[in-house]
Write an enzyme that holds these catalytic residues in place. Sequence first.
Site, PDB file in Angstrom:
ATOM      1  N   SER A 131      -2.588  -7.949   2.837  1.00  0.00           N
ATOM      2  CA  SER A 131      -2.928  -7.840   4.266  1.00  0.00           C
ATOM      3  C   SER A 131      -3.356  -9.191   4.839  1.00  0.00           C
ATOM      4  O   SER A 131      -2.967  -9.573   5.937  1.00  0.00           O
ATOM      5  CB  SER A 131      -4.064  -6.837   4.471  1.00  0.00           C
TER       6      SER A 131
ATOM      7  N   HIS B 243       0.829  -1.215   0.000  1.00  0.00           N
ATOM      8  CA  HIS B 243       0.000   0.000   0.000  1.00  0.00           C
ATOM      9  C   HIS B 243       0.862   1.263   0.000  1.00  0.00           C
ATOM     10  O   HIS B 243       0.576   2.211  -0.738  1.00  0.00           O
ATOM     11  CB  HIS B 243      -0.895   0.038   1.251  1.00  0.00           C
TER      12      HIS B 243
ATOM     13  N   LYS C  69     -15.992  -8.440   5.686  1.00  0.00           N
ATOM     14  CA  LYS C  69     -15.138  -9.246   6.570  1.00  0.00           C
ATOM     15  C   LYS C  69     -14.978  -8.516   7.906  1.00  0.00           C
ATOM     16  O   LYS C  69     -14.963  -7.286   7.945  1.00  0.00           O
ATOM     17  CB  LYS C  69     -13.743  -9.451   5.955  1.00  0.00           C
TER      18      LYS C  69
ATOM     19  N   ARG D 191      -1.140  -5.946  -8.483  1.00  0.00           N
ATOM     20  CA  ARG D 191      -0.006  -6.838  -8.239  1.00  0.00           C
ATOM     21  C   ARG D 191       0.021  -7.832  -9.386  1.00  0.00           C
ATOM     22  O   ARG D 191       0.208  -7.465 -10.526  1.00  0.00           O
ATOM     23  CB  ARG D 191      -0.161  -7.534  -6.876  1.00  0.00           C
TER      24      ARG D 191
HETATM   25  O1  PNS Z   1      -8.493  -3.315  -1.213  1.00  0.00           O
HETATM   26  P1  PNS Z   1      -9.845  -3.858  -0.850  1.00  0.00           P
HETATM   27  O2  PNS Z   1      -9.962  -4.118   0.591  1.00  0.00           O
HETATM   28  O3  PNS Z   1     -10.177  -5.045  -1.692  1.00  0.00           O
HETATM   29  O4  PNS Z   1     -10.873  -2.673  -1.191  1.00  0.00           O
HETATM   30  C1  PNS Z   1     -12.118  -2.891  -1.747  1.00  0.00           C
HETATM   31  C2  PNS Z   1     -12.881  -1.556  -1.916  1.00  0.00           C
HETATM   32  C3  PNS Z   1     -13.038  -0.840  -0.593  1.00  0.00           C
HETATM   33  C4  PNS Z   1     -12.156  -0.657  -2.887  1.00  0.00           C
HETATM   34  C5  PNS Z   1     -14.265  -1.922  -2.518  1.00  0.00           C
HETATM   35  O5  PNS Z   1     -14.829  -2.946  -1.760  1.00  0.00           O
HETATM   36  C6  PNS Z   1     -15.235  -0.738  -2.547  1.00  0.00           C
HETATM   37  O6  PNS Z   1     -15.028   0.222  -3.241  1.00  0.00           O
HETATM   38  N1  PNS Z   1     -16.324  -0.827  -1.773  1.00  0.00           N
HETATM   39  C7  PNS Z   1     -17.335   0.201  -1.689  1.00  0.00           C
HETATM   40  C8  PNS Z   1     -18.678  -0.264  -2.203  1.00  0.00           C
HETATM   41  C9  PNS Z   1     -18.843   0.009  -3.683  1.00  0.00           C
HETATM   42  O7  PNS Z   1     -18.720   1.120  -4.139  1.00  0.00           O
HETATM   43  N2  PNS Z   1     -19.174  -1.058  -4.449  1.00  0.00           N
HETATM   44  C10 PNS Z   1     -19.464  -0.958  -5.865  1.00  0.00           C
HETATM   45  C11 PNS Z   1     -18.229  -0.848  -6.726  1.00  0.00           C
HETATM   46  S1  PNS Z   1     -17.436  -2.372  -7.013  1.00  0.00           S
END
Ligand code: PNS
Length: 164
Positions: free
Chosen positions: A132, A17, A41, A94
């Site tokens: 993570s 990150h 989660k 990645r």
């Molecule tokens: O790095 P991560 O933990 O996989 O992040 C995921 C994240 C937070 C970017 C994603 O879950 C998100 O944007 N959630 C917000 C809900 C949303 O907007 N969903 C619709 C778009 S896919």
Amino acid sequence: MTTAIYPGSFDPITYGHTSIIKGGLVAFDEIVVAILTNAKKTPLFSLDERVEMIRESIVEEGADPSRVSIDTFDGLLVDYCAKKNARVILRGLRAVSDFEYELQMANMNRHLNHDVETVFIMAENEYFYVASRLVKEVSRLGGDVTGLVPRCVERRLRDKLALT
Ligand code: PNS
């Protein structure tokens, strides 16, 4: 002035990150690290702990703290971007395994709001395998995560897992 929103769970922040944050600062004037509050989660670290670790990691990694802010959000990411007047979502890539998930999210977000663009930065080679989830698993099983997460995160992982 271009602001990029860097969303995620950051449970906890890793060197993967921080490398994306540093790369993002080359491309954008300001980055908002946005922690999702309603993740499906159950997180290991509380929101406050995650905010603190991100703040400390930014300093530890020598990123300009005046150009990085930390915030939390709930609901749709594109709505949060609109609220912050930001038109760029920053994500790290990645290995190929990230690609399909990221492509889906980027296209869904574009469908929801055409004014918001997702920009990807490739993680540095040495952090290609850092996630993570794996860091938590390795720590929990007594493995060494030195060099994968900032030192402040290492300390907190040790403290947290000693309590569980
Ligand atoms: O790095 P991560 O933990 O996989 O992040 C995921 C994240 C937070 C970017 C994603 O879950 C998100 O944007 N959630 C917000 C809900 C949303 O907007 N969903 C619709 C778009 S896919």
